[in-house]
Design a protein around this motif. Structure first.
Motif, PDB file in Angstrom:
ATOM      1  N   ALA A 173       0.841  -1.204   0.000  1.00  0.00           N
ATOM      2  CA  ALA A 173       0.000   0.000   0.000  1.00  0.00           C
ATOM      3  C   ALA A 173       0.870   1.245   0.000  1.00  0.00           C
ATOM      4  O   ALA A 173       1.888   1.312   0.698  1.00  0.00           O
ATOM      5  N   THR A 174       0.475   2.211  -0.783  1.00  0.00           N
ATOM      6  CA  THR A 174       1.145   3.509  -0.830  1.00  0.00           C
ATOM      7  C   THR A 174       0.085   4.595  -0.939  1.00  0.00           C
ATOM      8  O   THR A 174      -1.000   4.365  -1.484  1.00  0.00           O
ATOM      9  N   GLY A 175       0.454   5.778  -0.411  1.00  0.00           N
ATOM     10  CA  GLY A 175      -0.433   6.917  -0.579  1.00  0.00           C
ATOM     11  C   GLY A 175      -0.429   7.842   0.618  1.00  0.00           C
ATOM     12  O   GLY A 175       0.054   7.499   1.703  1.00  0.00           O
ATOM     13  N   PRO A 176      -0.990   9.035   0.434  1.00  0.00           N
ATOM     14  CA  PRO A 176      -1.039  10.023   1.525  1.00  0.00           C
ATOM     15  C   PRO A 176      -2.247   9.787   2.417  1.00  0.00           C
ATOM     16  O   PRO A 176      -3.291   9.302   1.980  1.00  0.00           O
ATOM     17  N   MET A 177      -2.085  10.176   3.659  1.00  0.00           N
ATOM     18  CA  MET A 177      -3.200  10.143   4.601  1.00  0.00           C
ATOM     19  C   MET A 177      -2.948  11.171   5.708  1.00  0.00           C
ATOM     20  O   MET A 177      -1.835  11.684   5.846  1.00  0.00           O
ATOM     21  N   ARG A 178      -3.983  11.412   6.451  1.00  0.00           N
ATOM     22  CA  ARG A 178      -3.904  12.377   7.558  1.00  0.00           C
ATOM     23  C   ARG A 178      -4.301  11.662   8.838  1.00  0.00           C
ATOM     24  O   ARG A 178      -5.357  11.022   8.899  1.00  0.00           O
ATOM     25  N   VAL A 179      -3.454  11.776   9.835  1.00  0.00           N
ATOM     26  CA  VAL A 179      -3.739  11.185  11.140  1.00  0.00           C
ATOM     27  C   VAL A 179      -4.341  12.268  12.025  1.00  0.00           C
ATOM     28  O   VAL A 179      -3.691  13.279  12.317  1.00  0.00           O
ATOM     29  N   GLU A 180      -5.581  12.082  12.423  1.00  0.00           N
ATOM     30  CA  GLU A 180      -6.211  13.028  13.335  1.00  0.00           C
ATOM     31  C   GLU A 180      -5.678  12.863  14.750  1.00  0.00           C
ATOM     32  O   GLU A 180      -5.584  13.836  15.501  1.00  0.00           O
ATOM     33  N   GLY A 181      -5.338  11.645  15.119  1.00  0.00           N
ATOM     34  CA  GLY A 181      -4.774  11.437  16.447  1.00  0.00           C
ATOM     35  C   GLY A 181      -4.773   9.972  16.821  1.00  0.00           C
ATOM     36  O   GLY A 181      -5.673   9.214  16.436  1.00  0.00           O
ATOM     37  N   LEU A 182      -3.741   9.574  17.543  1.00  0.00           N
ATOM     38  CA  LEU A 182      -3.660   8.233  18.104  1.00  0.00           C
ATOM     39  C   LEU A 182      -3.733   8.400  19.619  1.00  0.00           C
ATOM     40  O   LEU A 182      -2.749   8.789  20.260  1.00  0.00           O
ATOM     41  N   ARG A 183      -4.899   8.126  20.180  1.00  0.00           N
ATOM     42  CA  ARG A 183      -5.130   8.379  21.597  1.00  0.00           C
ATOM     43  C   ARG A 183      -4.876   7.111  22.393  1.00  0.00           C
ATOM     44  O   ARG A 183      -5.473   6.067  22.151  1.00  0.00           O
ATOM     45  N   VAL A 184      -3.972   7.235  23.358  1.00  0.00           N
ATOM     46  CA  VAL A 184      -3.651   6.147  24.271  1.00  0.00           C
ATOM     47  C   VAL A 184      -3.825   6.686  25.683  1.00  0.00           C
ATOM     48  O   VAL A 184      -3.080   7.577  26.113  1.00  0.00           O
ATOM     49  N   GLY A 185      -4.804   6.163  26.397  1.00  0.00           N
ATOM     50  CA  GLY A 185      -5.086   6.693  27.731  1.00  0.00           C
ATOM     51  C   GLY A 185      -5.583   8.125  27.633  1.00  0.00           C
ATOM     52  O   GLY A 185      -6.547   8.433  26.920  1.00  0.00           O
TER      53      GLY A 185
END
Length: 838
Positions: A173-185
């Motif tokens: 897999a290739t391509g752009p993406m946007r991470v809104e957030g990785l919430r841990v605790g």
């Protein structure tokens, strides 16, 4: 082409039925489709089965939430498959949708939507052989309730190639993406970051394991690499290797939650900054994998882009491990071999932070700094400007929890020294400059010994030697007390400037001059600081008040400032005082004081205290030497404005060699002496006890012996309010020198001769002097009969003009009505129940 199109048109229903039958054979959860049709245009030259507004249900029992909602879904096959009658779905395109992957509190997922035991036969008319998957504008969220984790990202245009060989599915897999957030605790990592993914995965459905080929995630110029395996047969098992290339401070901070990254987000780095590590072990609600991360820098530079201040030649080696138990208790963060230069001056140190659940910290630091360079690199909101040299060497070690509970006992391994050389600080609040700061601070366990700490605060200067107890706890922990035991000396103190600097409404530079001279004072005593000071001040100034040779002890506890004794020289005399200032109520400051003075000049005293806020008797009118004592309870507002309605005082005073010069009411007694004599009244000694209560000054009857021959003895009593309403009664013997035996009383004393009874009342701008008829009537009644006709002279009515000639006024003549006082009349001493408590 025309024939092919015709065949597709005629066979559309059959193709759709084959697709629905094949899909139902593979799916185990309900799928709702608003519209299903055959389309040439979606993926030309391929033919697509277009599904619109698709809803795919989740696999959790009794779960009504959808696993996915997709606006358009394309399943494409080769148009020539129509001629053979067998259709191979090779391309899947998902557009404009949302996928919500969830795990419940037991760790059960909602994404088991495919039947695992379904085998596609080669002779089936429609097969799913995906070779390419494309995802456009699809939001993906992952939530694990058992581990309190939530991931949110947006796939802009992600393309995946699939190769299925038996139980193995290979995905690239290739391509752009946007991470809104990785919430841990409670923390969110990778918040609102654009990135590019380039990954290769091999999914073994039989062993339930994903092998991650060397893959890259690019954030800006930084590239993070990941490789290893992840298995989900039972609890998730991870064996991953992480690394970083072209990383800098910004790319590393992008991984961290805002509470860690925000204070440092403005900085930029140059040079080699590296990052790498491993993650191994079980990841579940009960256990975490072992994490081992290595990071650091080699000859790097860190720059503040606004001030252009740099830290150069930075070397750092850092590690983070969560230990064999893979928990916060066994976690260790170590920073070692730290060294660099700020403004050409070296610094070095190390840090060890163990057991994140019950932290144990060991810190070593050694640095020589230019304060201005340090402030430009790390601005402090409370400081507007700074300069000078600072040298620090410190070692700290101990358990933070124990330190919080008992800083005095837990700081046994704390030691160090701080030296200031010509340091100047310009504070924002209060707006005050601290200049020429020099001195040494020695840290021993939790206390700091201060040696020759001197400097200037505005126009004032100070020198301090002593001990700050619990200084480390006070600096590092909230609401910790600080006790200062010190000797303080000053050549000059400007209280006017110091109190105005503490005011939140102090006049600005643009304010008019009259506003700057207003009484914008403030006195705020900290609740967690205790003082035990021995102070000596050569000169002190507050408004007009100037004092010299001040010495005494000052104590402060729980916002109450006390002094057992302070001595000073002022107004050409000596003053001693003791008392307390209670600042526990910010809106109501209480001052209780007992003071005494010897040989204080009255004119200087009235001038220094600005005539006590009145203009009736001023420093121009009085001369003499005052000796006496005073006990008072005074109250002040938040800006030190006096609350006169609460003032109570008792003043026992003796005035020697007194003079009353150019006093208006005295000019009205011209029938007793010449105006020149009345302009300069002199008296040898005057003694009385004066009371102040309810904004009224009570003057008990006192005897004044003056230089006026016809009125050498004058008895005075009366009241004077703070709004300048006065009511005085004067008794002037007309034969003060009469001592003939024929007039002697039975007890050998002087017999009472005729007296002139006068009354002075009104205010300081308009007052009257007249014969006191009420007192005359009262004296006749006390004598037990009627008195002869009063032939005493009546002075002029007011102070507006010259003295009227003396006249014979018969007793029966009516007089003008007495003006009503603005408050209820009280005698010249407190009533029963209104006694003064001191």
């Amino acid at each position: 082409m025309a024939g092919l199109a015709t065949a597709l048109w005629l066979g559309e229903d059959r193709i759709i039925d084959l697709f629905v039958t094949a899909a139902n054979r593979h799916l185990r959860t309900p799928v709702q489709v608003q519209k299903l049709e055959l389309s040439w245009r979606a993926d030309f030259p391929r033919v697509s089965i277009l599904l619109s507004n698709v809803r795919i249900g989740g696999s959790l029992p009794l779960d009504t939430a959808a696993l996915a909602r997709v606006r358009r879904l394309h399943c494409s096959f080769n148009a020539w498959d129509v001629l053979s009658g067998r259709y191979h779905i090779r391309t899947l395109t998902v557009e404009q949708g949302a996928v919500q992957v969830r795990l419940d509190h037991r760790g059960q997922p909602n994404y088991f939507v495919l039947r695992p035991d379904t085998v596609t036969a080669d002779d089936e008319p429609l097969r799913f052989d995906f070779e390419r998957v494309r995802v456009r504008n699809v939001a993906v969220s992952y939530a694990d309730s058992s581990m309190r984790q939530r991931y949110e990202l947006q796939a802009h245009d992600l393309t995946a190639a699939l190769l299925i060989a038996g139980d193995t599915v290979q995905v690239r897999a290739t391509g752009p993406m946007r991470v809104e957030g990785l919430r841990v605790g409670k923390d969110t990592y990778f918040r609102q970051r654009e990135l590019t993914v380039n990954t290769a995965l091999a999914v073994n459905r039989a062993t339930r394991q994903v092998r991650v080929q060397p893959s890259e995630v690019q954030v800006g110029a930084a590239v993070y690499t990941v490789a290893g395996t992840a298995g989900w047969r039972g609890p998730t098992q991870l064996a991953l290797q992480l690394g970083g290339k072209n990383t800098d401070v910004q790319s590393l901070l992008a991984l961290l939650p805002p509470r860690f990254s925000k204070p440092l987000a403005v900085y930029r780095s140059e040079g080699a900054v590296y990052f790498g590590g491993t993650v191994k072990g079980e990841l579940s609600a009960k256990r975490y994998p072992q994490i081992d991360v290595r990071f650091g820098s080699r000859d790097a530079s860190f720059v503040h882009p606004e001030t252009k201040q740099r830290i150069e030649h930075v070397f750092l080696t850092g590690t983070f491990r969560n230990g064999p138990q893979a928990s916060a208790r066994s976690a260790v963060l170590e920073l070692s071999s730290i060294r660099g230069r700020l403004g050409g001056k070296p610094f070095s140190g190390s840090l060890s932070y163990r057991n994140f659940h019950d932290p144990y910290v060991r810190l070593n630091v050694r640095a020589e700094l230019d304060v201005a360079d340090a402030l430009r690199f790390y601005p402090v909101a409370a400081l507007h400007q700074a300069s000078g040299q600072l040298r620090i060497e410190a070692k700290l070690a101990g358990n933070l929890r124990t330190f919080r509970l008992n800083p005095a006992r837990a700081a046994g391994e704390a030691s160090g020294e701080l030296q200031l050389r010509n340091v100047s600080l310009r504070l924002c609040k209060p707006n005050l400059g601290l200049t020429q700061l020099n001195g040494s601070f020695l840290l021993r366990r939790n206390d700091v010994a201060v040696s020759n700490f001197m400097g200037r605060a505005g126009l004032s200067d100070f020198r301090l030697n002593g001990l700050f107890r619990n200084a480390l706890g006070w600096l590092l922990l909230p609401r910790q007390p600080l006790r200062v035991e010190a000797d303080v000396a000053a050549r000059f103190l400007n209280l006017d400037e110091l109190l105005q600097a503490g005011s939140s409404v102090a006049a600005t530079n643009s304010a008019p001059r009259a506003a700057k001279r207003s009484n914008n004072y403030a006195l705020q005593l900290p609740a967690n600081i205790d003082l035990d000071l021995n102070a000596t001040v050569q000169q002190l100034r507050f408004r007009r008040f100037h004092a010299r040779a001040l010495s005494g002890a000052v104590r402060m506890h729980n916002q109450v400032l006390t002094s057992p004794g302070i001595a000073l020289a002022a107004a050409a005399g000596r003053l001693q005082m003791r008392g307390a200032l209670d600042a526990r109520q910010r809106e109501l400051l209480k001052v209780s004081i007992v003071a005494s003075c010897q040989q204080v000049q009255l004119d200087s005293l009235f001038y220094a205290f600005e005539d006590f806020g009145q203009h009736f008797i001023t420093n121009r009118h009085l001369r003499g030497q005052l000796t006496g004592t005073a006990e008072a309870d005074m109250y002040f507002g938040p800006q030190l404005q006096p609350l006169t309605n609460k003032l109570e005082a008792e003043i026992r005073a003796t005035v020697r060699n007194g003079e009353l010069n150019n006093f208006g009411p005295a000019q009205q007694l011209s029938m007793l002496a010449s105006r020149e004599q009345l302009r300069h009244l002199r008296f040898d000694e005057l003694t009385n006890t004066i009371y102040i209560q309810s904004r009224t000054v009570y003057v008990p009857e006192m005897e004044i012996r003056s230089n006026v021959q016809r009125a050498s003895v004058i008895r005075v009593t009366g009241t004077h309010t703070f709004d300048q309403q006065m009511d005085y009664h004067l008794i002037i013997p007309l034969l003060p020198g009469l001592r003939r035996p024929v007039l002697a009383g039975a007890d050998g004393g002087l017999a009472k001769g005729p007296d002139l009874l006068l009354r002075v009342w009104g205010n300081e701008d308009k007052f009257r002097v007249a014969y006191d008829r009420e007192r005359a009537v009262a004296r006749r009644r006390e004598a037990g009969g009627s008195a002869p006709v009063d032939t005493s002279p009546a002075p002029a009515a007011n102070n507006g003009g010259g003295a009227a000639p003396a006249a014979r006024v018969p007793a029966v003549r009516s007089r003008q009505p007495t003006p009503t006082p603005p408050h209820q009349k009280k005698p010249a001493q407190p009533q029963p129940g209104e006694y003064f408590e001191f």
